[in-house]
Design an enzyme around this catalytic site. Structure first.
Site, short mmCIF file in Angstrom:
data_model
loop_
_atom_site.label_atom_id
_atom_site.label_comp_id
_atom_site.label_asym_id
_atom_site.label_seq_id
_atom_site.Cartn_x
_atom_site.Cartn_y
_atom_site.Cartn_z
N TYR A 142 -2.95 -4.71 -18.28
CA TYR A 142 -2.72 -3.74 -19.35
C TYR A 142 -1.36 -3.05 -19.23
O TYR A 142 -0.93 -2.34 -20.13
CB TYR A 142 -3.83 -2.67 -19.36
CG TYR A 142 -5.20 -3.20 -19.72
CD1 TYR A 142 -5.34 -4.39 -20.45
CD2 TYR A 142 -6.35 -2.54 -19.34
CE1 TYR A 142 -6.59 -4.88 -20.77
CE2 TYR A 142 -7.61 -3.03 -19.67
CZ TYR A 142 -7.72 -4.21 -20.38
OH TYR A 142 -8.95 -4.70 -20.71
N LYS A 192 -10.37 -13.73 -9.79
CA LYS A 192 -10.40 -15.15 -10.14
C LYS A 192 -9.38 -15.86 -9.25
O LYS A 192 -8.39 -16.41 -9.74
CB LYS A 192 -10.07 -15.33 -11.62
CG LYS A 192 -11.13 -14.80 -12.56
CD LYS A 192 -12.27 -15.79 -12.79
CE LYS A 192 -11.83 -16.94 -13.66
NZ LYS A 192 -12.90 -17.95 -13.81
N ASP A 224 -16.21 -14.30 -13.16
CA ASP A 224 -17.12 -14.88 -14.17
C ASP A 224 -18.53 -15.03 -13.59
O ASP A 224 -19.53 -14.72 -14.25
CB ASP A 224 -16.58 -16.21 -14.71
CG ASP A 224 -16.15 -17.18 -13.63
OD1 ASP A 224 -15.95 -16.74 -12.47
OD2 ASP A 224 -16.01 -18.38 -13.92
N ASP A 248 -12.90 -3.47 -16.76
CA ASP A 248 -13.15 -2.99 -18.11
C ASP A 248 -14.40 -3.70 -18.66
O ASP A 248 -15.33 -3.07 -19.18
CB ASP A 248 -11.91 -3.32 -18.96
CG ASP A 248 -11.91 -2.61 -20.29
OD1 ASP A 248 -12.86 -1.85 -20.56
OD2 ASP A 248 -10.96 -2.81 -21.06
N ASP A 252 -18.61 -2.27 -18.67
CA ASP A 252 -19.34 -2.12 -19.93
C ASP A 252 -20.63 -2.94 -19.90
O ASP A 252 -21.67 -2.50 -20.39
CB ASP A 252 -18.49 -2.59 -21.12
CG ASP A 252 -17.68 -1.44 -21.71
OD1 ASP A 252 -17.53 -0.41 -21.01
OD2 ASP A 252 -17.21 -1.56 -22.85
#
Ligand code: NAD
Length: 367
Positions: A142, A192, A224, A248, A252
């Site tokens: 980001y 990852k 993942d 993020d 959630d």
């Protein structure tokens, strides 16, 4: 010694409504537990824009840097949707996070037994769930450069850069290991590393930091797979440590394991100050809920549990944090529900202030 200090920034929409219940609880701790805070209050978001033309006044920013903890309600709302990007309410929140350098975002996912039916997963998978996601908040994709949309070979190309330095990884890893020591001594780090160099470095640095925490068990998981495991068997985790982007998404996802947005607290922590306390801001995960603003319908629990996190992580008052969380649990077990928590027929919702009063009554009964 002076009292610990708190800056309250209620913000917009339901922010002031839920914060008003937190203020009563802060007063309760002063009256009944001899735990008095120096509380000041100021504007943020649209409210600050209305008063000063900016979503966070410099004086408010300076105060936030001085206090032991900031408690924030929520910012934003339709009245501010057309403002220039640079003065939108969210810019106030981002400025606080950036200038206080709050790099470690703590998002608990805890399932209160009374609300286990609320989860989209089966009750036995979530009942008793208590995990903490530690998300790196101030770096990664980001923020990385280069970024932007440019023209190359006759077409547009969108670019963002995932970039982490060792020191950025190290400080958030320390934060996760320290947290695990106060919980169940387990950290699962997610990246990852199979396809991203930044993931390889992440894994290396976390493994190095772990050498200072032999009592904590460290595992690594590809993010993942982590997402899959979170919905398959979430109770296998204690602390999950991950970067800004994966955090993020995973936080959630974990949030929905527990039901309503009105229940979810968060903390954002930075480096220790001179008094040893970390720079800190506590806020509910939800926004300003314009659809229910001013109707007395907002659930104050996310904001109240954010204050419980402040008691635990800024003020070293773990026992009092437990007391407040137990009071919330008791009220829910008694069937007290704001509108967002209504499941099934025959339950009459209570208002924001009635929920706050029920929690204070449960606190009274605890002493
Ligand atoms: P929201 O979280 O405000 O609301 C989503 C839904 O959840 C709404 O139906 C709302 O009524 C309900 N809800 C949220 N909190 C609740 C509570 N405590 N009790 C009962 N119901 C609750 O998200 P949104 O509608 O996408 O955004 C509204 C505004 O809030 C926007 O301006 C957005 O930018 C802003 N926002 C701010 C923050 C923040 O301050 N941290 C976070 C998210 C959104």
């Amino acid at each position: 010694m002076s009292n610990p200090s708190i800056l309250i920034l209620p913000g917009d929409g339901i922010g002031p409504e839920v914060m008003s219940e937190v203020k009563k609880i802060i007063t309760w701790f002063g009256d009944k537990r001899d735990l008095t805070f120096d509380v000041s209050e100021d504007l943020v978001g649209g409210a600050a824009h209305d008063a000063h033309g900016v979503p966070l006044h410099d004086d408010t920013m300076a105060k936030a840097q001085e206090v032991d903890a900031v408690l924030l309600g929520a910012v934003g709302g339709p009245a501010y949707d057309d403002l220039d990007f640079s003065v939108k309410p969210e810019r106030g929140l981002l400025r606080l996070r950036k200038e206080m350098d709050l790099f470690s975002n703590l998002r608990p996912a805890q399932c209160f037994d009374a609300l286990a039916d609320f989860s989209s997963l089966k009750k036995d998978i979530v009942a008793g769930l208590d995990i903490m996601i530690v998300r790196e908040l101030t770096s990664g994709v980001y923020f990385g450069e280069p970024r932007g949309i440019s023209e190359q070979n006759g077409e547009r190309v969108g670019i963002n850069t995932q970039r982490y330095t060792e020191s950025e990884i190290r400080r958030v890893a320390i934060s996760a290991f320290e947290l695990a020591k106060r919980r169940n001594n387990r950290v699962c780090s997610m990246e990852k590393a199979n396809v991203m160099e930044s993931g390889i470095l992440w894994r290396d640095v976390v493994t190095e930091v772990h050498k200072d925490y032999p009592e904590v068990e460290l595992s690594h998981m590809y993010a993942d797979n982590g997402a899959m495991q979170l919905v398959r068997a979430p109770k296998q985790f204690d602390v999950i440590l991950t970067d800004n982007l994966f955090g993020d998404i995973l936080s959630d996802c974990a949030a929905m394991l527990t039901g309503s947005l009105g229940m979810l607290p968060s903390a954002s922590l930075g480096a220790p100050m001179e008094n040893g306390r970390p720079k800190a801001m506590y806020e509910p995960v939800h926004g300003s809920a314009p659809d229910i603003t001013g109707q007395g319908k907002a659930n104050p629990i996310a904001c109240i549990l954010s204050f419980a996190m402040a008691l635990r992580y800024s003020f070293d008052q773990g026992v009092e944090a437990d007391r407040l969380e137990a009071a919330v649990e008791k009220v829910l077990a008694d069937g007290v529900r704001t509108g967002d928590l209504l499941a099934g027929e025959g339950v009459t919702p209570v208002s924001t202030t009635e929920m706050g009063a029920a929690i204070i009554a449960a606190l009274d009964a605890s002493v």
